[in-house]
Enzyme design. Structure first.
Site, PDB file in Angstrom:
ATOM      1  N   ARG A  97       0.836  -1.208   0.000  1.00  0.00           N
ATOM      2  CA  ARG A  97       0.000   0.000   0.000  1.00  0.00           C
ATOM      3  C   ARG A  97       0.869   1.257   0.000  1.00  0.00           C
ATOM      4  O   ARG A  97       0.449   2.297  -0.497  1.00  0.00           O
ATOM      5  CB  ARG A  97      -0.968  -0.009   1.189  1.00  0.00           C
ATOM      6  CG  ARG A  97      -2.044  -1.088   1.068  1.00  0.00           C
ATOM      7  CD  ARG A  97      -3.179  -0.930   2.081  1.00  0.00           C
ATOM      8  NE  ARG A  97      -2.740  -1.033   3.474  1.00  0.00           N
ATOM      9  CZ  ARG A  97      -2.648  -2.162   4.149  1.00  0.00           C
ATOM     10  NH1 ARG A  97      -2.978  -3.316   3.590  1.00  0.00           N
ATOM     11  NH2 ARG A  97      -2.246  -2.163   5.408  1.00  0.00           N
ATOM     12  N   SER A 105      -0.002 -16.432   6.755  1.00  0.00           N
ATOM     13  CA  SER A 105      -1.082 -15.627   7.309  1.00  0.00           C
ATOM     14  C   SER A 105      -2.173 -16.486   7.942  1.00  0.00           C
ATOM     15  O   SER A 105      -3.347 -16.235   7.746  1.00  0.00           O
ATOM     16  CB  SER A 105      -1.683 -14.770   6.180  1.00  0.00           C
ATOM     17  OG  SER A 105      -2.265 -13.604   6.701  1.00  0.00           O
ATOM     18  N   CYS A 115      -3.044 -17.873  16.758  1.00  0.00           N
ATOM     19  CA  CYS A 115      -3.633 -17.832  18.099  1.00  0.00           C
ATOM     20  C   CYS A 115      -4.896 -18.682  18.202  1.00  0.00           C
ATOM     21  O   CYS A 115      -5.491 -18.774  19.275  1.00  0.00           O
ATOM     22  CB  CYS A 115      -3.933 -16.390  18.506  1.00  0.00           C
ATOM     23  SG  CYS A 115      -2.450 -15.371  18.596  1.00  0.00           S
ATOM     24  N   TYR A 128      16.300  -5.907   8.137  1.00  0.00           N
ATOM     25  CA  TYR A 128      15.424  -5.537   9.230  1.00  0.00           C
ATOM     26  C   TYR A 128      14.886  -6.803   9.891  1.00  0.00           C
ATOM     27  O   TYR A 128      14.878  -7.863   9.274  1.00  0.00           O
ATOM     28  CB  TYR A 128      14.244  -4.696   8.714  1.00  0.00           C
ATOM     29  CG  TYR A 128      14.696  -3.542   7.861  1.00  0.00           C
ATOM     30  CD1 TYR A 128      14.913  -2.285   8.412  1.00  0.00           C
ATOM     31  CD2 TYR A 128      14.941  -3.719   6.496  1.00  0.00           C
ATOM     32  CE1 TYR A 128      15.347  -1.227   7.630  1.00  0.00           C
ATOM     33  CE2 TYR A 128      15.378  -2.674   5.707  1.00  0.00           C
ATOM     34  CZ  TYR A 128      15.583  -1.424   6.277  1.00  0.00           C
ATOM     35  OH  TYR A 128      16.027  -0.394   5.511  1.00  0.00           O
ATOM     36  N   ASP A 148       8.433 -11.985  16.501  1.00  0.00           N
ATOM     37  CA  ASP A 148       8.978 -12.728  17.638  1.00  0.00           C
ATOM     38  C   ASP A 148      10.483 -12.948  17.538  1.00  0.00           C
ATOM     39  O   ASP A 148      11.131 -13.221  18.549  1.00  0.00           O
ATOM     40  CB  ASP A 148       8.285 -14.089  17.764  1.00  0.00           C
ATOM     41  CG  ASP A 148       6.817 -13.971  18.132  1.00  0.00           C
ATOM     42  OD1 ASP A 148       6.345 -12.830  18.327  1.00  0.00           O
ATOM     43  OD2 ASP A 148       6.145 -15.005  18.232  1.00  0.00           O
ATOM     44  N   TYR A 195     -20.911   4.193  31.702  1.00  0.00           N
ATOM     45  CA  TYR A 195     -21.641   3.574  32.805  1.00  0.00           C
ATOM     46  C   TYR A 195     -23.135   3.475  32.558  1.00  0.00           C
ATOM     47  O   TYR A 195     -23.818   4.466  32.342  1.00  0.00           O
ATOM     48  CB  TYR A 195     -21.425   4.342  34.117  1.00  0.00           C
ATOM     49  CG  TYR A 195     -22.398   3.910  35.186  1.00  0.00           C
ATOM     50  CD1 TYR A 195     -22.438   2.579  35.594  1.00  0.00           C
ATOM     51  CD2 TYR A 195     -23.316   4.792  35.744  1.00  0.00           C
ATOM     52  CE1 TYR A 195     -23.360   2.146  36.533  1.00  0.00           C
ATOM     53  CE2 TYR A 195     -24.236   4.377  36.692  1.00  0.00           C
ATOM     54  CZ  TYR A 195     -24.260   3.053  37.080  1.00  0.00           C
ATOM     55  OH  TYR A 195     -25.176   2.627  37.992  1.00  0.00           O
TER      56      TYR A 195
END
Lengths: 552, 552
Positions: free
Chosen positions: B31, B48, B52, B285, B289, B432
């Site tokens: 992009r 991809s 998790c 670069y 992790d 609230y």
């Protein structure tokens, strides 16, 4: 036993009103000053009740009336040494004499009570809109109101009875939901063009549809003009059956005592206070719904009738009277309401109000999912963020959805209060596991969009700017798939699916291009492709979904 | 068509690793630069994917394997013009030549690929603890792992099969829950004295009890020393039946490529990067992790294996390579885990680690309810806040409960990142209504306590300081009711209910008083009464409940 410290001056501190702000003040005052005389005068028969739970008691969600009564005069006396006098009506304040006049409804006596410090926490009362028959209107502000309403509603036959709620603000909507929960028919009448004026139209229209889908007969843009024996007459010429009529059109500060005592009040009737909550008369303070608050966005004094600031300000006033430096945060107006199984929450100002004020703003709509889409139970929500185009600071936020709305609004409230820029939302490291959020949380995503706009990487237009773009010759390109396009599209849009766009740039001529997709994400990628290929391009913010919501 | 802008230099950007950080980088890079050549080399067969969610697929919570595959090489090619090469293993980096060696497992060929910019996003791999039989251990890091585990687990007879999970960190706990969900017996073996080392003992003990209550055979303070054919031998001399053994003792950066190329790595094996994510070799670069991150609390480089920072850093690296000023927020380490129907979340540092580092801290424990107690469904949660005593800034937070944990942790993460003081939490105006929070939200309440401590209005001690107080002659006063006291109390405590305290001060002599109640709130009021009557007094932070949790 330790030698006692020198006995402090035993101040006499009087409090008028014993609910949120008043009682928060009184209990904190005691913890700050063990030796002061603290007397609370409460006109009704109850203090420290759960005023935000009253509607849910009527709807049967809260089943025990006793659950509404958080404290009693006796419990406050034994725990905090407070002298709590219910059914005591303060009828006058005498600033020059440092006294008040109190009428005791229990024994019908009147006394004059001197004070060293006086706190006005009389709250706000429901506005009863003036019209023929308005004496039939009931309201919902305290325990006596709830008992009266419960008795009237209990006498109705749900199979035939009709109720009318005037006003579709927070309390009106909660009442409508709880009357439905009680099995009653409900007509909800709203004078303005939409419900809940802290939201903009495209955010609140889905809530209006949701109310109707749950059986609420919602009449917007309609005024009640008279209440008759069994009907309410409306401005559109219709009459709706009404066994019970509830006034929820708004509240006004209960400022009569202050006005009569010559204290300064603002345009909306709120008692004017300084940064130490002190009124125009020394040693007289005002907190809670009766007092003005400085708006966090406007910087101007105004009215904010919310429980959070009321409790907070009561506490901070006690600290001030105890000798701390004054501390009175401005009011952001963070508010939330459940509407059947949807939640709507907002803070700060609306796009509508900010544009009317001529502010230079950027507006962002997103439609993320409440947690990782691949984990069961993910629900779509819609978020709107309004950003100061000059400073990148957050000026307002609105969110609607089934799940995760309260969390995102709380994060935005924290960010706004902390002075984070909208772009900095991208940096936040929020708690992620797939059942709770996304690795790129909806909050981070707002930050991504804000940063792209700030840095000029993406331009966007709003749903209400489409017509002007088309009139000026822009081409509207729907970059969704052909199947999505065929299920419904914006008039005059042409369909070039995003994955085909690079190969079909030559179809676009030299016109400015407004790209759009379903929610805005593919539209952004399209704008990046287009602008890097020499086109003047912008993304329709929030995509087809925001446009559809605005169209109602 | 518009005149195209001058064709930019067509850079060749190579990415090693195509999951969170790598793919977040690649799509953002596209992009930012429509014309760059961007090639992603992924050793496994998938990019991809939802790493998790892997454990939840094994547990049957996520039912479709395809839901784990968020993108494919084809979809990334057509949408983002990315050249995604799966089953391609990068075997060497040649910094001087600006090339890498790539082995294609599909056709068994090896090529040399030149780069202008190279991004290492190889992630971390599961540590396989060395011991006899370790070759039997399975792990859960990618789709191939999940397929292998699913096959092995599917071959078991749940009525007789036994599984052993080594390591009770986030992944080990999620695995244990999902193995139970699959109907299997689970032994969870943890070398350290407690599970989840980002928590302190009194916060995590209830989670340990919860795991056991749900059928997990939790062995803490225990090492596996050998894996045999049907058992795992433990350091306590016992052997547990084990048809399947899963290694979840931790991860280590997959740094071999970097090390072999002579790049600097830190003590924990993470690739050292500067503020622009650049390694010790220009134009190379590292993100995710495999890379070191600067800790938000410590200010030091370390390892943070979390999806949020990985995605974020991949994105910001693309912005940096595109020419933006470097921007790399420190890592706060906000993390969350579901444990059956409980949630545990944390950020920053632990009390244990901060005390070991000699930091001057204040610690706060609260046990609020998730929303207004009078509204149905309110659940108790426990929150711990660790505050820098010198600056009042937040250094760590931990929360455990059934509901509302993720919301409070996200607010605390936002406040911490924004540099709000702990006392400023009192000012926050959170959303609230009684089904969502409290007028004094648990977050506000943390601020109240922090402010009282900061201003010296209340002193507190921690559960682990009781013994020293008693040894020094302090008297421990339980200010709960007699009925609460009789249900269980702290050894040596005497009972003076709070409401009686003012009348019984003469029983306390001249000793220092440690007051305590159930959760800390009445204890605070007691301390205010005591200190204003000349006593040296402190509150047991978190009350009986925190003490009980610490006692296990």
């Amino acid at each position: 036993m330790s030698a006692p410290t020198a006995t402090p001056t035993r101040r006499r501190i009087l409090v008028i009103g014993g609910v949120a702000a008043g009682m928060s003040f009184a209990t904190r005052m005691r913890r700050r000053d063990e030796h002061a005389e603290i007397i609370i005068f409460e006109r009704s028969g109850h203090v420290s009740f759960a005023n935000c739970g009253l509607a849910y008691y009527l709807g049967g969600v809260i089943t025990e009336r006793s659950d509404l009564l958080l404290q009693t005069p006796a419990s406050l006396g034994s725990r905090f040494g407070l002298d709590v006098r219910v059914n005591h009506n303060v009828t006058a304040i005498h600033p020059d004499e440092h006294t008040i006049t109190v009428h005791n409804h229990l024994d019908n006596t009147t006394t004059i009570e001197p004070y060293d410090e006086l706190v006005i926490a009389t709250g706000a009362s429901a506005i009863i809109p003036p019209m023929p028959g308005s004496e039939r209107m009931l309201q919902l502000r305290n325990i006596e109101d709830v008992d009266a309403l419960d008795a009237d509603l209990g006498a109705l036959d749900p199979s035939t009875a009709n109720t009318v709620v005037l006003g579709a603000g927070y309390i009106g909507i909660e009442m409508a939901e709880n009357l439905i929960a009680r099995g009653l028919s409900v007509t909800l009448v709203q004078l303005g063009p939409h419900i809940l004026r802290t939201f903009d139209v495209e955010m609140i229209t889905p809530i209006e549809e949701h109310l109707r889908a749950h059986g609420v007969d919602l009449r917007i843009g309609t005024a009640a003009i008279a209440v008759h024996d069994t009907t309410v007459e409306l401005s559109d010429g219709s009459a709706v059956a009404a066994d019970v009529v509830i006034a929820a059109v708004g509240v006004r500060p209960q400022n009569a005592l202050a006005v009569n005592a010559g204290l300064t009040v603002g345009a909306g009737g709120g008692i004017r206070v300084n940064a130490g909550y002190e009124t125009s008369s020394p040693h007289i303070y005002a907190v809670g719904d009766v007092a003005e608050k400085i708006g966090a966005i406007s910087g101007e004094p105004g009215l904010v009738a919310l429980a959070g600031p009321a409790n907070r300000d009561g506490r901070y006033l006690a600290d001030t009277i105890a000798g701390d430096a004054v501390h009175s945060p401005p009011a952001l107006g963070t508010a939330i309401v459940g509407v059947f199984d949807l939640t709507a929450a907002s803070l700060g100002s609306t796009e509508r109000a900010l544009r009317a004020a001529g502010r230079n703003i950027r507006v962002i709509h997103t439609h993320p999912v409440s947690h990782a889409g691949y984990f069961p139970g993910a629900e779509s929500l819609s978020i709107k963020l309004i950003v100061d185009a000059d400073t990148d600071l957050i000026l307002g936020a609105q969110a609607v959805g089934r799940d995760g709305v309260d969390k995102r609004m709380d994060v935005l409230a924290t960010a706004t209060s902390a002075g984070l820029t909208a772009s900095a939302l991208a940096d936040l490291e929020l708690a992620y596991a797939p059942q709770y959020g996304s690795a790129k949380d909806p909050i981070n995503h707002l930050g991504y969009v804000a940063r792209n706009l700030r840095d000029g990487l993406s331009a966007s237009i709003q749903w209400h700017e489409i017509d002007a773009e088309l009139a000026a010759g822009s081409v509207l390109v729907d970059v969704r798939t052909a199947a999505e396009f065929e299920r419904g599209s914006i008039p005059h849009a042409i369909n070039i699916p995003l994955d085909d766009l690079r190969g079909r740039l030559n179809e676009l001529g030299d016109r400015r291009v407004i790209a759009h997709c379903q929610v805005g994400q593919r539209g952004h990628t399209a704008v990046r492709i287009l602008s890097q290929n020499g086109f003047d391009a912008a993304n329709l913010d929030g995509g087809y979904r925001t446009w559809m919501a605005a169209m109602g």
